[in-house]
Design an enzyme around this catalytic site. Structure first.
Site, PDB file in Angstrom:
ATOM      1  CD  GLU A 249      42.567  36.438  40.241  1.00 32.94           C
ATOM      2  OE1 GLU A 249      41.297  36.183  39.991  1.00 32.94           O
ATOM      3  OE2 GLU A 249      42.483  35.796  41.640  1.00 32.94           O
TER       4      GLU A 249
ATOM      5  CG  ASP B  16      40.171  44.201  43.132  1.00 31.40           C
ATOM      6  OD1 ASP B  16      39.609  45.318  43.237  1.00 31.40           O
ATOM      7  OD2 ASP B  16      40.017  43.441  42.331  1.00 31.40           O
TER       8      ASP B  16
ATOM      9  CG  ASP C 220      36.408  47.727  32.771  1.00 28.90           C
ATOM     10  OD1 ASP C 220      36.098  47.387  31.716  1.00 28.90           O
ATOM     11  OD2 ASP C 220      35.678  48.874  33.568  1.00 28.90           O
TER      12      ASP C 220
ATOM     13  CE  LYS D 261      32.805  55.545  25.749  1.00 28.91           C
ATOM     14  NZ  LYS D 261      32.533  56.509  26.491  1.00 28.91           N
TER      15      LYS D 261
ATOM     16  CG  ASP E 265      33.159  38.454  29.322  1.00 26.74           C
ATOM     17  OD1 ASP E 265      34.285  39.108  30.415  1.00 26.74           O
ATOM     18  OD2 ASP E 265      31.969  39.688  29.596  1.00 26.74           O
TER      19      ASP E 265
END
Length: 223
Positions: A50, A75, A124, A128, A160
C-alpha cells in the site's frame, strides 16, 4: 498532533519489529530487503504493497483478512502509520510491515517482479498542472510499478477525487493498459472487489458522511 506526541510515536516506532526506517542513502545504495522480503516475513506468500498508507488502516485490515499474504505499507510520515504498526503488533499480525520512505523510491525498496499487488488509497490528486510529476498514477510512477510487479500484477486506485479517477482512466487507456474494473461510486454500484468496500480509512469515513462518492479502478500494466 503536538510535537511531543509525534516524538513519542517516532521513538515507539523504533521499538516495533514491523517498522523499517532506512535513510534515503540506504534505500538508494543497497536496501537490505530489496529482493529479500520473503526473508523478513519468513515465508513465500505473495507481497501486497500500500503506497501512501497513512494511518495504516487498509494495510492492517487486508492483512487481518488475508493471513496467507504479506502486506507492506509505505509512507514518509511515521507518526501516522504508528497507529497501524501498533495495532498489528497488538493483534500479533506477523504478515504486516511498514516502511518509512518516499514513495518515488518504491523501485529501490522492491526488486523486479517481487510484488503481486499494489494499493493506492486516497492519494493527493495534485490537480495543478505543475504538480503532474507528483501524481501517483503518472507515466513515470506507472513504469516503477510495472518494474516491481509480477506478470499480471494488479494495481488498485481508490480515491474521492473525480479528477484523479478521470486522469488515471485516460492515461491507462491512452497507453494501452488493461482496465479490469472502474467505478465512479463503489458504494452505490455493485461488482467491486470486497476489499474495496469492506474497509474504510479515517478520511474515507468523513467523505462518506457528507455523501462524497468514492471511485475505484483496478488495472494491469502492459509495456
Amino acid at each position: 498532533m503536538g510535537s511531543k506526541n509525534k516524538l513519542k510515536r517516532f521513538e515507539e516506532n523504533k521499538t516495533f519489529r514491523n517498522v523499517i526506517q532506512p535513510t534515503r542513502d540506504e534505500v538508494l545504495t543497497d536496501f537490505s530487503y530489496k529482493g529479500k522480503w520473503h526473508s523478513f516475513f519468513k515465508n513465500n506468500n505473495p507481497i501486497i504493497v500500500e503506497l501512501g498508507c497513512g494511518k495504516g488502516e487498509y494495510t492492517v485490515a487486508l492483512a487481518r483478512n488475508n493471513p496467507d499474504k504479506n502486506y507492506i505499507g509505505i509512507d514518509i510520515k511515521g507518526a501516522r502509520f504508528w497507529r497501524g504498526a501498533k495495532t498489528a503488533i497488538e493483534e500479533d499480525l506477523k504478515n504486516v510491515a511498514f516502511v518509512r520512505t518516499q514513495i518515488e523510491l518504491v523501485d529501490f525498496i522492491f526488486a523486479q517482479n517481487e510484488v503481486s499487488e499494489i494499493w493506492i488509497t486516497f492519494p493527493d490528486p495534485q490537480i495543478k498542472y505543475q504538480r503532474t510529476k507528483h501524481r501517483m498514477t503518472n507515466a513515470n510512477f506507472l513504469k516503477k510499478y510495472h518494474h516491481i510487479l509480477k506478470e499480471k500484477g494488479i494495481v488498485n486506485l481508490k480515491t474521492d477525487s473525480e479528477f484523479m479517477h478521470g486522469y488515471t482512466l485516460g492515461l491507462l487507456s491512452g497507453q494501452g493498459h488493461t482496465i479490469l474494473y472502474a467505478n465512479h461510486n463503489v458504494y452505490k454500484n455493485e461488482g467491486a472487489p470486497k476489499e474495496v468496500t469492506a474497509t474504510q480509512t479515517f478520511y474515507e469515513n468523513q467523505y462518506l458522511e457528507v455523501g462524497k462518492p468514492i471511485t475505484y479502478i483496478q488495472f494491469q500494466l502492459n509495456y
